[in-house]
Design an enzyme around this catalytic site. Structure first.
Site, PDB file in Angstrom:
ATOM      1  N   TRP A  17     -36.050 -16.089  55.367  1.00  0.00           N
ATOM      2  CA  TRP A  17     -35.515 -16.568  54.133  1.00  0.00           C
ATOM      3  C   TRP A  17     -36.861 -16.871  53.362  1.00  0.00           C
ATOM      4  O   TRP A  17     -37.886 -17.517  53.856  1.00  0.00           O
ATOM      5  CB  TRP A  17     -34.972 -17.696  54.373  1.00  0.00           C
ATOM      6  N   GLU A  45     -22.169 -34.823  43.138  1.00  0.00           N
ATOM      7  CA  GLU A  45     -21.377 -35.277  43.969  1.00  0.00           C
ATOM      8  C   GLU A  45     -21.951 -36.428  44.719  1.00  0.00           C
ATOM      9  O   GLU A  45     -21.274 -37.040  45.595  1.00  0.00           O
ATOM     10  CB  GLU A  45     -21.125 -34.016  45.147  1.00  0.00           C
TER      11      GLU A  45
HETATM   12  P1  AMP Z   1     -26.127 -31.363  39.515  1.00  0.00           P
HETATM   13  O1  AMP Z   1     -25.143 -31.645  40.224  1.00  0.00           O
HETATM   14  O2  AMP Z   1     -26.066 -30.588  38.262  1.00  0.00           O
HETATM   15  O3  AMP Z   1     -27.066 -32.665  39.272  1.00  0.00           O
HETATM   16  O4  AMP Z   1     -27.228 -30.517  40.265  1.00  0.00           O
HETATM   17  C1  AMP Z   1     -27.661 -30.817  41.593  1.00  0.00           C
HETATM   18  C2  AMP Z   1     -28.477 -29.822  42.052  1.00  0.00           C
HETATM   19  O5  AMP Z   1     -29.717 -30.006  41.493  1.00  0.00           O
HETATM   20  C3  AMP Z   1     -29.074 -30.015  43.769  1.00  0.00           C
HETATM   21  O6  AMP Z   1     -27.922 -29.522  44.484  1.00  0.00           O
HETATM   22  C4  AMP Z   1     -30.226 -29.291  43.684  1.00  0.00           C
HETATM   23  O7  AMP Z   1     -29.991 -27.845  43.834  1.00  0.00           O
HETATM   24  C5  AMP Z   1     -30.821 -29.604  42.366  1.00  0.00           C
HETATM   25  N1  AMP Z   1     -31.755 -30.667  42.483  1.00  0.00           N
HETATM   26  C6  AMP Z   1     -31.602 -31.971  42.208  1.00  0.00           C
HETATM   27  N2  AMP Z   1     -32.631 -32.728  42.425  1.00  0.00           N
HETATM   28  C7  AMP Z   1     -33.707 -31.866  42.650  1.00  0.00           C
HETATM   29  C8  AMP Z   1     -35.037 -31.798  43.052  1.00  0.00           C
HETATM   30  N3  AMP Z   1     -35.821 -32.986  42.875  1.00  0.00           N
HETATM   31  N4  AMP Z   1     -35.650 -30.660  43.434  1.00  0.00           N
HETATM   32  C9  AMP Z   1     -34.920 -29.683  43.833  1.00  0.00           C
HETATM   33  N5  AMP Z   1     -33.626 -29.346  42.894  1.00  0.00           N
HETATM   34  C10 AMP Z   1     -33.169 -30.601  42.878  1.00  0.00           C
END
Ligand code: AMP
Length: 548
Positions: A450, A334
């Site tokens: 949490w 997004e």
């Molecule tokens: P996507 O839209 O499939 O790229 O997933 C996005 C989600 O991946 C984010 O909302 C996070 O929950 C997770 N995410 C992306 N980068 C990181 C990061 N460096 N550390 C932890 N979670 C991440």
């Protein structure tokens, strides 16, 4: 009073025009599906992109039409990016690792007119055949000599050969001019609940994102750099690299389907790669390969790691043993996708090496053009103290405003002030560094407090016997939920439940230490390489904690 400056629209075609005019000799190298490396220059690429754009026009593709791709990182995929957007149609990248039913859903929901598909994925589109309701033609991304037998699919949908399709087209086109807010590409989220949702990027959002990810404190690329995007072009435009690299005239190496440690090492050394980008699992594989083989990465200076929390073991491993800096970033589909990047601020040079590595665990500071805040359940903004955690909200030039043809959110997806709830839980510290503690739905709720699973996973991953780790909440009669650590051991390594639980001593608060450890052979990963906690929760649905 309006300014008296030119109102040139921010269009993706302008990136290509600039790149070919000023860096025409720069190379794009691809590890091909057919076998062998393909190399050509930006100037060659421009000609073929123009041929493809002419072919698309001939096929009847118009402004706003969706053109699907099911493809790995390679030069033809790159050509489709620029040809589709250049004529005002929409490059709809589809994740080939999704289940076939999900692919069919996405193609139909997007109403794709054409599907471009890599050779080794052809059976997928052949199997879907008649389920693809809007598709007028399939283009196999190969040459005549490698074309598969297309008789079966041709009975329902015309099938073209990419090279034949473009061969006789003119090598020039006058790129049309249109509003910079026109849609340029489309990517569906890998959402674990509900149907996948389409995020529709615009030329303007794509260009601004590419500028921002270029700044010194982002993921800068220069004309003397060579970038290898391991992050797939089917997932959020390979974090914008196909655009940002061309803005600077950076050499690009597309890895194709070979993303194991050995293949990456060879490509990085052969092509003198300076920077590479991808999710943590890829880098764990590479690190392991380097340690086992004794090889080194001779030219790599920097890895940008994101998509999931980057564990300390990767940051330290590359930093201490290979002198490669790991830059941690965060983003999501997004967000085009990058929101934050962890670059140092003045004064941090005084930190010890270990302090610096630990600080790299944070996902970073907001890029200009992207705004963030963390809020509590009542919507109040939480202080930047590095401790208060809440829902991470986003807003900015390249943040989604609504999903494409979305029936599930009749009231929209933004609050009254245009903030988008990322679904992540995070803290922001005094200096503005954000740290993700969890996904909202993965947070472990223990006795009204949490517990973020990411911290617990990071500790486990720093144990020498642990290859992979995931923490989930298991129902508990007294505390609602308590953490269970699920571990895949490194080959040949031995470690007990007690060893792992005592490994947490002094590293996190006592009440957060997992109640139990489960050893498994593998941890399920989703289509973008992230741990599938939903699957793990199903797998451990009947699990009884010893403390319960
Ligand atoms: P996507 O839209 O499939 O790229 O997933 C996005 C989600 O991946 C984010 O909302 C996070 O929950 C997770 N995410 C992306 N980068 C990181 C990061 N460096 N550390 C932890 N979670 C991440």
């Amino acid at each position: 009073m309006l300014g008296l400056m030119q109102k040139k629209q921010l269009l993706i075609s302008s990136i290509l025009t600039h790149a070919a005019a000023h860096h025409g000799e720069q190379e794009i190298v691809s590890n091909t599906i057919e076998g062998g490396m393909h190399r050509y220059t930006y100037a060659d690429a421009e000609k073929r992109i123009m041929q493809l754009a002419n072919a698309l026009v001939r096929l009847g593709v118009k402004l706003g039409d969706r053109v699907g791709t099911l493809a790995w990182n390679g030069y033809r995929h790159f050509e489709i990016y620029y040809a589709t957007s250049g004529i005002g149609s929409i490059c709809h990248t589809i994740n080939p690792r999704l289940f076939p039913e999900q692919v069919a859903y996405i193609v139909n929901h997007a109403a794709d007119q054409y599907i471009f598909i890599d050779l080794n994925l052809y059976p997928l589109v052949e199997a879907l055949g008649a389920h693809l309701k809007t598709v007028k033609g399939v283009v196999v991304m190969t040459d005549k000599a490698h074309m598969p037998d297309t008789a079966k699919l041709s009975a329902t949908i015309p099938v073209h050969c990419y090279e034949t399709l473009i061969a006789d087209e003119p090598e020039t086109i006058a790129w049309p001019d249109f509003d910079e807010n026109t849609a340029s590409s489309l990517c569906y989220t890998s959402g674990t609940t509900g149907n996948p949702k389409g995020v529709l990027y615009s030329h303007r959002s794509t260009l601004l994102h590419a500028y921002a990810t270029h700044m010194t404190d982002s993921s800068p690329l220069g004309a003397a750099d060579c970038v290898l995007p391991v992050v797939p072009m089917f997932h959020v435009n390979a974090w914008g690299v196909p655009y940002s690299a061309l803005m600077s005239g950076t050499k690009i190496v597309f890895p194709g389907i070979q993303m194991d440690g050995g293949s990456l090492t060879k490509m990085m050394n052969d092509e003198k790669v300076t920077c590479s980008l991808g999710v943590p699992t890829i880098w764990l594989g590479l690190l392991q390969h380097l340690r086992e083989s004794g090889q080194r990465l001779e030219t790599v200076k920097r890895f940008l790691i994101g998509g999931a929390a980057c564990p300390l073991a990767i940051i330290e491993g590359f930093g201490k043993e290979y002198d490669i800096s790991v830059v941690h970033g965060w983003g999501m589909t997004e967000l085009s996708p990058v929101g934050t990047i962890n670059a140092p601020k003045a004064g941090m040079e005084k930190m010890s090496a270990d302090e610096k590595y630990r600080h790299q665990l944070k996902q970073g500071r907001a890029l200009f053009g992207y705004e963030m805040k963390v809020i509590d359940d009542d919507g109040n903004a939480l202080p930047h103290d590095g401790k208060s955690f809440g829902r991470l909200m986003s807003r900015g030039y390249w943040v989604v405003s609504e999903y494409f043809n979305d029936d599930e959110n009749p009231d929209g997806i933004l609050d009254d002030d245009n903030w988008f709830d990322t679904g992540d839980v995070a803290t922001i510290d005094e200096r503005g560094y954000m740290q993700i503690t969890d996904r909202t739905k993965d947070v472990i709720k223990s006795g009204g407090e949490w517990i973020g699973s990411i911290d617990l996973e990071n500790v486990a991953l720093s144990h020498p016997a642990v290859a992979q780790a995931a923490v989930i909440g298991i129902p508990h009669p007294k505390w609602d939920e308590r953490p269970l650590l699920i571990v895949v051991k490194k080959p040949g390594a031995e470690v007990t439940r007690e060893d792992l639980l005592s490994f947490y001593d002094g590293k996190i608060a006592k009440w957060m230490v997992p109640d139990d450890v489960a050893f498994v052979d593998e941890i399920p990963l989703g289509a973008t390489g992230k741990i599938l906690k939903t699957k793990l929760r199903e797998q451990f649905a009947d699990y009884k904690l010893p403390t319960a």
